[in-house]
Design a protein around this motif. Structure first.
Motif, PDB file in Angstrom:
ATOM      1  N   VAL A   1     -48.171 -26.081  30.842  1.00 15.64           N
ATOM      2  CA  VAL A   1     -48.681 -26.861  31.969  1.00 15.64           C
ATOM      3  C   VAL A   1     -50.181 -27.107  31.807  1.00 15.64           C
ATOM      4  O   VAL A   1     -50.677 -28.218  32.013  1.00 15.64           O
ATOM      5  CB  VAL A   1     -48.395 -26.135  33.304  1.00 15.64           C
TER       6      VAL A   1
ATOM      7  N   THR B   1     -50.582 -31.209  31.090  1.00 15.76           N
ATOM      8  CA  THR B   1     -50.640 -31.894  32.377  1.00 15.76           C
ATOM      9  C   THR B   1     -52.066 -31.955  32.885  1.00 15.76           C
ATOM     10  O   THR B   1     -52.974 -31.313  32.351  1.00 15.76           O
ATOM     11  CB  THR B   1     -49.764 -31.196  33.442  1.00 15.76           C
ATOM     12  N   ASP B   2     -52.245 -32.735  33.936  1.00 17.26           N
ATOM     13  CA  ASP B   2     -53.545 -32.868  34.583  1.00 17.26           C
ATOM     14  C   ASP B   2     -53.732 -31.893  35.736  1.00 17.26           C
ATOM     15  O   ASP B   2     -54.708 -32.002  36.485  1.00 17.26           O
ATOM     16  CB  ASP B   2     -53.721 -34.296  35.131  1.00 17.26           C
TER      17      ASP B   2
ATOM     18  N   PHE C   1     -40.514 -32.812  30.286  1.00 18.92           N
ATOM     19  CA  PHE C   1     -41.619 -33.755  30.380  1.00 18.92           C
ATOM     20  C   PHE C   1     -41.169 -35.165  30.009  1.00 18.92           C
ATOM     21  O   PHE C   1     -41.646 -36.147  30.576  1.00 18.92           O
ATOM     22  CB  PHE C   1     -42.764 -33.325  29.466  1.00 18.92           C
TER      23      PHE C   1
ATOM     24  N   SER D   1     -41.510 -38.339  32.442  1.00 20.07           N
ATOM     25  CA  SER D   1     -42.186 -39.558  32.009  1.00 20.07           C
ATOM     26  C   SER D   1     -41.283 -40.771  32.181  1.00 20.07           C
ATOM     27  O   SER D   1     -41.712 -41.832  32.632  1.00 20.07           O
ATOM     28  CB  SER D   1     -42.629 -39.428  30.552  1.00 20.07           C
TER      29      SER D   1
ATOM     30  N   ARG E   1     -48.329 -36.592  41.411  1.00 19.52           N
ATOM     31  CA  ARG E   1     -49.393 -36.204  40.508  1.00 19.52           C
ATOM     32  C   ARG E   1     -49.952 -34.838  40.860  1.00 19.52           C
ATOM     33  O   ARG E   1     -50.364 -34.075  39.979  1.00 19.52           O
ATOM     34  CB  ARG E   1     -50.522 -37.236  40.557  1.00 19.52           C
TER      35      ARG E   1
ATOM     36  N   LEU F   1     -47.189 -32.381  39.267  1.00 17.52           N
ATOM     37  CA  LEU F   1     -47.070 -32.348  37.815  1.00 17.52           C
ATOM     38  C   LEU F   1     -47.331 -33.730  37.257  1.00 17.52           C
ATOM     39  O   LEU F   1     -46.459 -34.594  37.283  1.00 17.52           O
ATOM     40  CB  LEU F   1     -45.671 -31.873  37.392  1.00 17.52           C
ATOM     41  N   HIS F   2     -48.534 -33.975  36.757  1.00 17.62           N
ATOM     42  CA  HIS F   2     -48.905 -35.266  36.207  1.00 17.62           C
ATOM     43  C   HIS F   2     -49.110 -35.093  34.715  1.00 17.62           C
ATOM     44  O   HIS F   2     -50.029 -34.420  34.276  1.00 17.62           O
ATOM     45  CB  HIS F   2     -50.191 -35.770  36.857  1.00 17.62           C
ATOM     46  N   LEU F   3     -48.264 -35.703  33.903  1.00 19.43           N
ATOM     47  CA  LEU F   3     -48.345 -35.540  32.464  1.00 19.43           C
ATOM     48  C   LEU F   3     -49.589 -36.218  31.932  1.00 19.43           C
ATOM     49  O   LEU F   3     -49.897 -37.354  32.286  1.00 19.43           O
ATOM     50  CB  LEU F   3     -47.103 -36.145  31.783  1.00 19.43           C
TER      51      LEU F   3
END
Length: 226
Positions: A125, A129-130, A194, A198, A215, A218-220
């Motif tokens: 993570v 992720t961001d 993921f 996406s 986001r 969980l923002h990839l």
């Protein structure tokens, strides 16, 4: 006789095996050089970051340079994460052997399983992720592990079976691959999860509020992991 394509596939598979073993040796070296406390977090983050780029985007840069580049990227954040997880593990394991009632022992065993899930997913993570902030990264890791519980169980069973087989039949190989085995299993799971996230983001156009909520959870990250 093997065809050229068959030989190339064997060569690619062997190179992947060697790369995984080398990543494990780098993980061990970084952990030892960091006196465990200051090494296990950065080593685990670097392992997760390299495997994420390798499994998910097909990126295989020079292993040593890329690994230590990842170690430096989020060094103190990964140190803090490693200390938190290690401290929680020590406390829970101590409670398992010190408490007197089976109910408390069972509660601590459940807590240990939760920590194991978080430890398995929190560094991917962090790398892919961001999500920022230790509490949010821990929550995202737990959400990822529980949300893909069937994959988590399958990966755990495969890792347990392979570790037992190597322990019984080829102990030196278990030392050689070590942490690389569960790291690769988690890498396969996160590649699937993921990828699904996406694809879902690409197919749907949620409202700005829903998009922001997604986001937050969980923002990839796109492109090369920093």
């Amino acid at each position: 006789m093997f065809s050229y394509e068959g030989m190339m596939r064997i060569n690619t598979a062997l190179r992947s095996v060697y790369r995984l073993a080398y990543l494990n040796l780098l993980w061990l070296a970084t952990t030892v050089l960091g006196l465990v406390v200051f090494g296990i977090g950065p080593a685990s983050y670097a392992m997760a970051a390299y495997i994420d780029g390798w499994f998910r985007r097909g990126q295989t840069p020079p292993v040593t340079r890329a690994f230590f580049g990842h170690v430096r990227t989020q060094y103190w954040r990964s140190v803090a994460m490693g200390v938190i997880l290690s401290g929680a593990t020590v406390i829970v394991v101590t409670n398992i052997f010190s408490v007197g009632t089976w109910l408390l022992q069972f509660a601590n065993i459940v807590a240990l399983a939760v920590i194991a899930v978080i430890a398995a997913y929190v560094f991917p993570v962090m790398a892919a992720t961001d999500v920022r902030g230790i509490p949010r990264q821990i929550a995202a890791a737990l959400m990822l592990g529980v949300g893909s519980l069937h994959w988590t169980i399958v990966a755990g069973a495969v890792v347990a079976g392979l570790v037992w087989l190597l322990y019984a039949c080829a102990l030196p190989l278990l030392v050689l691959f070590g942490v690389g085995i569960p790291a690769a299993a988690v890498g396969f799971v996160t590649r699937i999860v993921f990828g699904q996230l996406s694809a879902s983001d690409a197919q749907t156009s949620p409202s700005p509020r829903a998009r922001e909520t997604s986001r937050t959870h969980l923002h990839l990250a796109r492109g090369t992991t920093e």
